[in-house]
Design a protein around this motif. Structure first.
Motif, mmCIF file in Angstrom:
data_model
loop_
_atom_site.group_PDB
_atom_site.id
_atom_site.type_symbol
_atom_site.label_atom_id
_atom_site.label_comp_id
_atom_site.label_asym_id
_atom_site.label_seq_id
_atom_site.Cartn_x
_atom_site.Cartn_y
_atom_site.Cartn_z
ATOM 1 N N GLU A 109 2.823 24.139 22.110
ATOM 2 C CA GLU A 109 2.168 22.869 21.831
ATOM 3 C C GLU A 109 2.872 21.756 22.581
ATOM 4 O OE1 GLU A 109 0.459 22.262 17.658
ATOM 5 O OE2 GLU A 109 2.354 23.322 17.337
ATOM 6 N N THR A 111 2.482 17.209 23.375
ATOM 7 C CA THR A 111 1.826 15.950 23.074
ATOM 8 C C THR A 111 1.131 15.450 24.332
ATOM 9 O OG1 THR A 111 3.548 15.440 21.471
ATOM 10 C CG2 THR A 111 2.177 13.609 22.225
ATOM 11 N N ARG A 112 -0.122 15.153 24.196
ATOM 12 C CA ARG A 112 -0.896 14.644 25.321
ATOM 13 C C ARG A 112 -0.551 13.176 25.534
ATOM 14 N NH1 ARG A 112 -7.123 13.268 25.111
ATOM 15 N NH2 ARG A 112 -7.302 12.403 27.183
ATOM 16 N N LYS A 113 -0.336 12.800 26.780
ATOM 17 C CA LYS A 113 -0.092 11.401 27.104
ATOM 18 C C LYS A 113 -1.387 10.626 26.941
ATOM 19 C CE LYS A 113 3.529 12.304 30.458
ATOM 20 N NZ LYS A 113 3.943 12.148 31.859
ATOM 21 N N SER A 114 -1.297 9.434 26.396
ATOM 22 C CA SER A 114 -2.504 8.621 26.208
ATOM 23 C C SER A 114 -3.021 8.081 27.535
ATOM 24 C CB SER A 114 -2.225 7.478 25.237
ATOM 25 O OG SER A 114 -1.205 6.632 25.749
#
Length: 132
Positions: A109, A111-114
């Protein structure tokens, strides 16, 4: 345990990889192979009418422009083509192999960058719908 990363670019010899892996395993080593799929993704996305696109960061790093459709194509290429090709070669060599992806059991997993920044036509732009 040995973890080996196999690239996904054009020219990777999966037969040679499988043969080397089978030798290690028959020698008593435990082995995890992690593979890429950029060439398979490029070929599949072109066949599906969604040709690959690449972006360059302000620091000069080039990466795949991964919109939602490209992410789906990447999964098809990696899970459906490269992973199965590698597992089938290993099984033919007598290895009890299984292919998994990071989605399986949430093995991997992130975290997707915004937003990310890229250079387009000499200007820095912000991209908000990237799944890289």
């Amino acid at each position: 345990m040995i973890v080996a990363k196999i690239g996904g670019s054009e020219g990777i010899d999966l037969d040679a990889v499988a043969t080397d892996a089978a030798r290690l395993i028959s020698g008593g080593h435990r082995l995890v192979l992690v593979h890429g799929g950029s060439d398979a993704t490029n070929r599949l996305s072109t066949r599906l009418g969604h040709p690959p696109r690449f972006i360059t960061s302000p620091s000069g790093h080039t990466s795949r422009r991964t919109d939602a459709a490209t992410l789906e194509i990447f999964q098809m290429a990696c899970r459906g083509e490269v992973n199965q090709a590698l597992v089938s070669r290993l099984v033919r060599l007598g290895v009890s192999a299984v292919g998994l992806s990071g989605l399986d059991a949430r093995l991997w997993e992130g975290t997707r960058k915004s937003a990310i920044r890229a250079v387009e036509d000499g200007r820095v732009v912000v991209i908000r719908d990237d799944f890289t």
